[in-house]
Write a protein that holds these residues in place. Structure first.
Motif, short mmCIF file in Angstrom:
data_model
loop_
_atom_site.label_atom_id
_atom_site.label_comp_id
_atom_site.label_asym_id
_atom_site.label_seq_id
_atom_site.Cartn_x
_atom_site.Cartn_y
_atom_site.Cartn_z
N LEU A 143 -6.72 -1.37 4.87
CA LEU A 143 -5.77 -0.37 4.42
C LEU A 143 -4.85 -0.99 3.37
CD1 LEU A 143 -4.40 2.52 5.04
CD2 LEU A 143 -2.78 1.18 6.40
N ALA A 144 -4.90 -0.46 2.14
CA ALA A 144 -4.01 -0.93 1.07
C ALA A 144 -2.81 0.00 0.98
CB ALA A 144 -4.75 -0.95 -0.27
N ILE A 145 -1.60 -0.58 1.02
CA ILE A 145 -0.37 0.18 0.92
C ILE A 145 0.09 0.12 -0.54
CG2 ILE A 145 1.98 0.44 1.79
CD1 ILE A 145 1.10 -1.22 4.24
N VAL A 146 0.08 1.25 -1.24
CA VAL A 146 0.38 1.28 -2.66
C VAL A 146 1.47 2.30 -2.96
CG1 VAL A 146 -1.96 0.56 -3.30
CG2 VAL A 146 -1.45 2.99 -3.14
N GLY A 147 2.09 2.13 -4.12
CA GLY A 147 3.14 3.06 -4.53
C GLY A 147 4.06 2.42 -5.53
N ARG A 148 5.05 3.18 -6.00
CA ARG A 148 6.02 2.65 -6.95
C ARG A 148 6.84 1.52 -6.31
NH1 ARG A 148 10.05 5.31 -7.70
NH2 ARG A 148 9.82 7.03 -6.22
N PRO A 149 7.55 0.72 -7.14
CA PRO A 149 8.44 -0.30 -6.57
C PRO A 149 9.55 0.31 -5.72
CG PRO A 149 8.05 -0.71 -8.93
CD PRO A 149 7.48 0.64 -8.62
N ASN A 150 9.90 -0.40 -4.67
CA ASN A 150 11.06 -0.08 -3.83
C ASN A 150 10.94 1.23 -3.05
OD1 ASN A 150 13.43 -1.38 -3.02
ND2 ASN A 150 14.72 -0.03 -4.22
N VAL A 151 9.71 1.62 -2.71
CA VAL A 151 9.55 2.81 -1.86
C VAL A 151 9.40 2.42 -0.39
CG1 VAL A 151 8.55 4.21 -3.70
CG2 VAL A 151 7.04 2.86 -2.24
N GLY A 152 9.41 1.11 -0.09
CA GLY A 152 9.34 0.66 1.30
C GLY A 152 7.98 0.17 1.74
N LYS A 153 7.13 -0.26 0.80
CA LYS A 153 5.77 -0.71 1.17
C LYS A 153 5.81 -1.96 2.03
CE LYS A 153 4.45 -1.11 -3.10
NZ LYS A 153 5.75 -0.71 -3.69
N SER A 154 6.62 -2.95 1.66
CA SER A 154 6.67 -4.20 2.43
C SER A 154 7.28 -3.99 3.81
CB SER A 154 7.47 -5.26 1.66
OG SER A 154 6.79 -5.63 0.47
N THR A 155 8.26 -3.10 3.91
CA THR A 155 8.84 -2.78 5.22
C THR A 155 7.78 -2.15 6.12
OG1 THR A 155 10.99 -2.42 4.17
CG2 THR A 155 10.69 -1.56 6.40
N LEU A 156 6.98 -1.25 5.56
CA LEU A 156 5.91 -0.61 6.33
C LEU A 156 4.84 -1.64 6.70
CD1 LEU A 156 4.56 1.88 7.52
CD2 LEU A 156 3.65 2.40 5.24
N PHE A 157 4.52 -2.53 5.77
CA PHE A 157 3.55 -3.59 6.05
C PHE A 157 4.01 -4.44 7.23
CE2 PHE A 157 2.35 -8.05 5.43
CZ PHE A 157 0.97 -7.98 5.37
#
Length: 483
Positions: A5-19
């Motif tokens: 599962l790749a978590i993608v999106g614009r910067p600062n939308v919370g991808k690392s927090t979700l990861f």
């Protein structure tokens, strides 16, 4: 079946927090500023009974050139191609942006399975943004709060049917093979052949900024997996990659460049350095990477000393050797400086490499394996005490106040790194120089170059229980006799 599962999106939308939420630990750096994540970070994720690999990616930027943002975008697009499912994350509070629309169009073309997630969706302030997400044409958005853990079961509900579909497709793609079962095995049951997999060797690559750490790891991997470039400090957190390196299962940690503590002011850089220190503590072998043009600067010495103090096996690699003109004279000077400036790592492997061309990687691989073998070395007590008797005969311990210190015996108490205890009289009076004499003798006699060696001098408990007891005075003696 496990999936990616790749978590993608614009910067600062919370991808690392979700990861971090999915992998159950704080693996990725998280900060309020955008663009903290630059490389691809993988982790073993879990959501209810689903097990899968999650990939944290850099924020998608509207850049396609060779700028830092453009290179970050290409890495993210590569993750999209690698993944079975893409989780496209938007900021529900900010609403849908033009960049979100553009990236949604890219994902529709490049990924067969896309799930839309509206993050930061706690509270009524996010309602409008969630409704706007429908216009992206990616189906109903799952409402999440990665920070507070809300919406995780809704995400599970969307992932489960896709995971089943992927498992069925993988099963159908397998060729039918007739397997001859062992005698006595019921063909109605499952016959499982266990494959023993070696535990990967943990390697951390550390050094000053712009010494070529990410380029070296990419060269070992044989692909552009980590972000590189002329800018110093591109890598911000410790990224681990697992692979087979010439028949050796390894996990390599690429770390952020380490500057002098006085120069590290920003919170983000402090987090990056802390992440690198944790990678050193998890590693078994640490590769200290130097720049051939400016080797053994004060920060290089601190970094190498850090690895030794943490008890890791150490290999010193000198990078950018392909652009060095006077190779023979330079190598001679390097070895002399190494012996003089890092006596605590006496005998550690020093190899020259070119991360750009790949020259010297075979020597680096061999040096890492040897350092790991030495780090795990164990010497029998009988061997140690025969050796100890010879060392004492050649150079007896000192005799403070006219009474010679006696070292009775020695034993090895652990490996990784090798640690020894010597039982002796008056250990507090034995000078450090004599301990160093024994440590250097261990290195030479038992072929243990470079690895940290821990030596402890311990006094033996006195066997006479009355030795330190005070004699009773006359009154106490009379009272005892009158009983």
């Amino acid at each position: 079946m496990s999936f990616t599962l790749a978590i993608v999106g614009r910067p600062n939308v919370g991808k690392s927090t979700l990861f971090n939420r999915l992998v159950g630990k704080r693996l990725a750096l998280v900060d309020d500023r955008p663009g903290v994540t630059r490389d691809l970070r993988e982790g073993d994720a879990r959501l209810a009974d689903l097990r899968f690999t999650a990939i944290d990616t850099a924020g998608l930027e509207d850049a396609t050139d060779d700028s830092l943002e453009g290179r970050m975008r290409r890495l993210t697009e590569r993750a999209v191609g690698m993944a079975d499912i893409c989780l496209f994350v938007i900021d529900a509070r900010a609403g849908v942006t033009s960049a979100d629309r553009m990236f949604a169009e890219i994902l529709r073309k490049r990924s067969a399975h896309v799930i839309l997630a509206a993050n930061k969706a706690e509270g009524s302030a996010a309602d409008a943004g969630v409704m706007e997400a429908y216009e992206l044409g990616l189906g109903e958005p799952v409402r999440l709060s990665a920070e507070h853990g809300e919406g995780m079961m809704d995400l599970y509900t969307l992932l489960m049917p896709v995971a089943d579909e992927l498992a069925e497709a993988a099963k159908a793609a397998l060729p039918e093979i007739d397997v001859e079962l062992p005698e006595g095995e019921d063909d109605s049951g499952d016959y499982v052949r266990e494959i023993t997999r070696a535990k990967p060797l943990q390697i951390a690559v550390i050094g000053r900024p712009n010494s070529g750490k990410s380029t070296l790891v990419n060269q070992i991997l044989g692909e552009e997996r980590l972000l590189t470039g002329p800018e110093a400090g591109i890598t911000r957190d410790a990224i681990s990659v697992q692979m087979d390196w010439d028949g050796t299962p390894v996990r390599i940690f690429d770390t952020a460049g380490m500057r002098r503590k006085a120069k590290v002011q920003e919170k983000l850089e402090k987090l990056s350095v802390g992440d690198g220190l944790r990678a050193v503590r998890f590693a078994e072998v640490v590769v200290v990477l130097l720049d051939a043009a400016i080797p053994f600067e004060s920060q290089d010495l601190r970094i190498a000393d850090l690895a030794e103090r943490e008890g890791r096996a150490v290999v010193v690699a000198v990078n950018k050797w392909d652009i060095e003109d006077e190779k023979q004279n330079k190598l001679k000077d390097l070895k002399e400086a190494f012996e003089r400036l890092l006596p605590q790592l006496r005998g550690a492997p020093l190899v020259t490499v070119s991360a750009k061309t790949g020259r010297g990687l075979d020597r680096l691989h061999g040096a890492i394996l040897k350092a790991h073998r030495v780090w795990n070395a164990r010497i029998t007590t009988a061997q140690l005490n025969r050796w100890l008797a010879e060392m004492i005969a050649q150079h007896p311990p000192p005799a403070p106040n006219g009474r010679r210190i006696k070292i009775r015996y020695m034993t090895q108490i652990k490996t990784r790194p090798p640690a020894f205890v010597a039982m002796c009289s008056n250990p507090d009076k034995l000078p450090d120089a004599y301990s160093r004499y024994l440590v250097n003798g261990l290195r030479e006699s038992f072929d243990m170059p470079g690895t940290p060696i821990r030596m402890t001098m311990r006094g033996q408990a006195d066997k006479n229980p009355y030795k330190n007891r005070k004699k009773p005075g006359p009154s106490k003696l009379r009272k005892h006799l009158n009983k």
